[in-house]
Design a protein around this motif. Structure first.
Motif, PDB file in Angstrom:
ATOM      1  N   SER B  50       0.830  -1.216   0.000  1.00 54.88           N
ATOM      2  CA  SER B  50       0.000   0.000   0.000  1.00 54.88           C
ATOM      3  C   SER B  50       0.858   1.257   0.000  1.00 54.88           C
ATOM      4  CB  SER B  50      -0.925  -0.001   1.207  1.00 54.88           C
ATOM      5  OG  SER B  50      -0.146  -0.105   2.374  1.00 54.88           O
ATOM      6  N   ALA B  51       2.138   1.122   0.333  1.00 55.82           N
ATOM      7  CA  ALA B  51       3.013   2.306   0.346  1.00 55.82           C
ATOM      8  C   ALA B  51       3.357   2.786  -1.058  1.00 55.82           C
ATOM      9  CB  ALA B  51       4.294   1.981   1.097  1.00 55.82           C
ATOM     10  N   ILE B  52       3.094   1.959  -2.068  1.00 49.69           N
ATOM     11  CA  ILE B  52       3.399   2.402  -3.439  1.00 49.69           C
ATOM     12  C   ILE B  52       2.279   3.296  -3.933  1.00 49.69           C
ATOM     13  CG2 ILE B  52       3.641   1.659  -5.836  1.00 49.69           C
ATOM     14  CD1 ILE B  52       5.009  -0.805  -4.893  1.00 49.69           C
ATOM     15  N   ARG B  53       2.663   4.468  -4.374  1.00 50.37           N
ATOM     16  CA  ARG B  53       1.677   5.379  -4.936  1.00 50.37           C
ATOM     17  C   ARG B  53       1.310   4.889  -6.325  1.00 50.37           C
ATOM     18  NH1 ARG B  53       1.224   9.973  -8.114  1.00 50.37           N
ATOM     19  NH2 ARG B  53      -0.159  11.589  -7.312  1.00 50.37           N
ATOM     20  N   GLU B  54       0.015   4.797  -6.582  1.00 50.46           N
ATOM     21  CA  GLU B  54      -0.424   4.359  -7.911  1.00 50.46           C
ATOM     22  C   GLU B  54       0.131   5.331  -8.941  1.00 50.46           C
ATOM     23  OE1 GLU B  54      -2.059   1.699  -8.294  1.00 50.46           O
ATOM     24  OE2 GLU B  54      -3.041   1.313  -6.384  1.00 50.46           O
ATOM     25  N   ASN B  55       0.585   4.793 -10.065  1.00 46.73           N
ATOM     26  CA  ASN B  55       1.043   5.714 -11.098  1.00 46.73           C
ATOM     27  C   ASN B  55       0.151   5.677 -12.331  1.00 46.73           C
ATOM     28  OD1 ASN B  55       1.756   3.328 -12.204  1.00 46.73           O
ATOM     29  ND2 ASN B  55       3.945   3.728 -12.274  1.00 46.73           N
ATOM     30  N   PHE B 117       8.897   4.259  -9.426  1.00 49.25           N
ATOM     31  CA  PHE B 117       7.619   4.454  -8.750  1.00 49.25           C
ATOM     32  C   PHE B 117       7.893   5.125  -7.412  1.00 49.25           C
ATOM     33  CE2 PHE B 117       8.934   0.036  -7.990  1.00 49.25           C
ATOM     34  CZ  PHE B 117       8.928  -0.024  -6.607  1.00 49.25           C
ATOM     35  N   LEU B 118       6.830   5.596  -6.785  1.00 42.94           N
ATOM     36  CA  LEU B 118       6.990   6.366  -5.553  1.00 42.94           C
ATOM     37  C   LEU B 118       6.561   5.535  -4.357  1.00 42.94           C
ATOM     38  CD1 LEU B 118       5.570   9.689  -6.968  1.00 42.94           C
ATOM     39  CD2 LEU B 118       7.912   9.329  -6.228  1.00 42.94           C
ATOM     40  N   GLN B 120       5.842   5.533  -0.348  1.00 41.52           N
ATOM     41  CA  GLN B 120       5.544   6.452   0.751  1.00 41.52           C
ATOM     42  C   GLN B 120       6.133   5.922   2.055  1.00 41.52           C
ATOM     43  OE1 GLN B 120       1.398   6.877   1.862  1.00 41.52           O
ATOM     44  NE2 GLN B 120       1.678   9.051   2.257  1.00 41.52           N
ATOM     45  N   THR B 123       4.873   8.456   7.725  1.00 43.39           N
ATOM     46  CA  THR B 123       4.938   9.920   7.711  1.00 43.39           C
ATOM     47  C   THR B 123       4.597  10.535   9.053  1.00 43.39           C
ATOM     48  OG1 THR B 123       2.666   9.980   6.988  1.00 43.39           O
ATOM     49  CG2 THR B 123       4.345  10.029   5.289  1.00 43.39           C
ATOM     50  N   THR B 128       4.495  14.321   4.278  1.00 42.34           N
ATOM     51  CA  THR B 128       4.588  12.939   3.808  1.00 42.34           C
ATOM     52  C   THR B 128       5.768  12.860   2.855  1.00 42.34           C
ATOM     53  OG1 THR B 128       3.368  11.142   2.773  1.00 42.34           O
ATOM     54  CG2 THR B 128       2.939  13.318   1.915  1.00 42.34           C
ATOM     55  N   ASN B 129       6.492  11.761   2.886  1.00 40.75           N
ATOM     56  CA  ASN B 129       7.729  11.662   2.124  1.00 40.75           C
ATOM     57  C   ASN B 129       7.661  10.479   1.152  1.00 40.75           C
ATOM     58  OD1 ASN B 129      10.306  12.079   1.234  1.00 40.75           O
ATOM     59  ND2 ASN B 129      11.315  11.631   3.183  1.00 40.75           N
ATOM     60  N   PHE B 130       7.810  10.773  -0.132  1.00 35.12           N
ATOM     61  CA  PHE B 130       7.857   9.725  -1.154  1.00 35.12           C
ATOM     62  C   PHE B 130       9.293   9.547  -1.639  1.00 35.12           C
ATOM     63  CE2 PHE B 130       3.448  11.168  -1.516  1.00 35.12           C
ATOM     64  CZ  PHE B 130       2.768   9.970  -1.573  1.00 35.12           C
ATOM     65  N   ILE B 131       9.685   8.300  -1.800  1.00 37.43           N
ATOM     66  CA  ILE B 131      11.026   8.010  -2.303  1.00 37.43           C
ATOM     67  C   ILE B 131      10.895   7.400  -3.695  1.00 37.43           C
ATOM     68  CG2 ILE B 131      13.165   6.725  -1.852  1.00 37.43           C
ATOM     69  CD1 ILE B 131      12.521   8.822   0.264  1.00 37.43           C
TER      70      ILE B 131
END
Lengths: 205, 278
Positions: B50-55, B117-118, B120, B123, B128-131
């Motif tokens: 769930s930490a992956i931001r949908e792209n 991909f980002l 999360q 946080t 909030t911090n995306f890598i």
């Protein structure tokens, strides 16, 4: 010869600098995640998906991939929060462009990072100095005669990409009722939005 | 007298035939060691953290033209490669039992359709911090115990001999190695924070299969086999890797084994009918 070396070094530095400030285009995309209960609406999220949606009676007011969905303008002590998209009739499959404008008084915001102050702020749209306007493809901007209404900025967080501030994620919900010219009530409900706001979408003067 | 001569001749012929057959009788060790290499497909679903931001947008049937359709690299099968050392015991001419140790390797990865991909990070309240991550690769190693029964329809030990196999393998995940490829190398400092958020694979998984095989060579010498395992059923809903869960759909596998006879006092008497009648 020294000048050539110097120019080469400068060019290299510029190239490296331009690579490191490359903004992720993913954050500017609209990502539509359907709601579990109504797949025509986007789910409520807090990831900066640049999506919004609401029901207007039985039609949908939705984000569109080709229109910038949100712009925020701060001017003379007021915020203008704009939602721009299309109004869709899912029975007749007709689309028309529609824009909603929310105006409300708020403390000074001179930069996009200042809208973090909207975190957990609930605005009663019937309050003094608040107003909602709507424009559609075939009509001019009309001031809505509200019966009741509310916009709730549930979440406003600074978003870092690789530890560098990139934008503010602004998410929330709204609903309101208004009267049309013929005194017919219209209900806007299940409104939700999730945007990534930076200086491309925030304006202050 | 003439009848007596004929009877004596027949007995003589029979005796001769019998002595010829006895010459062709030989013994092979009941035990042999097999070295196996194989693979099988494992059907299932990507479990996206769930930490992956949908792209990309999910498929959106009414207004699909306006949005991207798709998802981060979704897939529905992984390949399991394995290597086994398995002693085989001939119970009868037609029946063998096999067990041993099996090392399985499963590779899994998360990639984006774009450069990265980002992810999360956990946080704080105000940020909030995306890598940015180019890809995540996970290698899972498991030790298993295969159990197999082989049935040979024909008793004679020809050079080419077909058989049926009924098998199962019980596997225990022993360790995983995960690598993260960051878009920005300076983000290596967040590696441990990200690894902590990964779900661990299940400790145990098993699969069951039937199949057909072909033996190349004779049992008194080193010989090889090739097997097709179909259908295979894998235990349902097992998290094989951090990002993949199985379905109990019908799957397929392939294996090849080299057997080397082990000299023991337990022998199986074999009549080489091929040599006898060719």
């Amino acid at each position: 010869m020294k000048i050539h070396k110097f120019l080469a070094v400068v060019t290299l530095c510029v190239l490296i600098a331009s690579c490191s400030t490359d903004e992720p285009s993913q954050m500017d995309r609209t990502v539509f995640i359907p709601d579990y209960n109504d797949y025509n609406l986007p789910a409520y999220t807090e990831m900066g998906y640049n999506a919004f949606g609401a029901m207007i009676d039985r039609e949908y007011f939705l984000v569109s991939g080709s229109i910038i969905p949100c712009k925020i303008l701060y001017k003379e002590g007021k915020i203008m929060f704009m939602l721009d998209g299309t109004r869709k009739n899912s029975v007749y499959h007709t689309d028309s462009r529609m824009t909603l404008f929310f105006y409300f008084p708020f403390e000074q915001c001179s930069d996009y990072q200042d809208i973090i102050k909207l975190n957990d702020v609930n605005i009663n749209l019937l309050s003094n100095d608040c107003r909602v306007e709507m424009s559609t493809e075939n009509s001019e901007v009309q001031h809505l005669d509200l019966i009741k209404g509310n916009i709730y900025f549930k979440n406003a967080q600074l978003c870092l990409i690789d530890d560098v501030p990139n934008r503010v994620i602004l998410s929330g919900e709204f609903d309101f009722q208004f009267l049309t010219g013929g005194e017919l009530p219209v209900v806007v409900r299940y409104g939700r939005f999730d945007f990534g706001i930076n200086n491309d979408y925030f304006f202050s003067y | 007298m003439k009848q007596l001569s004929i009877i004596i001749l027949l007995f003589t012929l029979l005796y001769t035939q019998k002595s010829e057959a006895q010459k062709l009788l030989f013994e092979v060790p009941k035990l042999r060691i097999g070295v196996e290499a194989g693979l099988l497909t494992m059907n299932g679903d990507l479990v996206k953290p769930s930490a992956i931001r949908e792209n990309r947008s999910y498929y959106y049937h009414n207004f699909g033209d306006d949005f991207y359709s798709g998802f981060i690299n979704s897939r529905n099968s992984l390949t399991n490669y394995y290597f086994s050392i398995k002693p085989e015991w001939s119970v009868t001419h037609r029946l063998t039992l096999t067990s041993g140790l099996r090392l399985s390797i499963i590779n899994d990865e998360l990639n984006s359709d774009q450069n990265y991909f980002l992810w999360q990070l956990p946080t704080g309240n105000s940020y909030t911090n995306f890598i940015r991550i180019n890809g995540v690769t996970q290698k899972n190693f498991s030790i298993g115990i295969p159990l197999e029964l082989r049935i040979y329809p024909k008793q004679m030990d020809c050079f080419l001999r077909q058989y049926f196999v009924f098998g199962a393998a019980f596997n225990f995940n022993t360790f995983s190695k995960t690598t993260i490829d960051f878009e920005n190398p300076a983000m290596e400092k967040h590696r441990e924070d990200i690894l902590k958020t990964f779900e661990k694979p299940d400790v145990f998984y098993s699969y069951y299969y039937i199949g057909i095989g072909l033996k190349f060579g004779k049992q008194n010498h080193p010989f090889g086999t090739v097997e097709l395992h179909f259908p295979m059923l894998i235990q349902n809903n097992r998290r094989i890797t951090s990002f993949f869960k199985t379905h109990n759909e019908v799957q397929v596998g392939l294996s090849t084994t080299l057997y080397i006879p082990v000299p023991t006092k337990h022998k199986l008497q074999i009549i080489d009918y091929n040599e006898d009648y060719e």
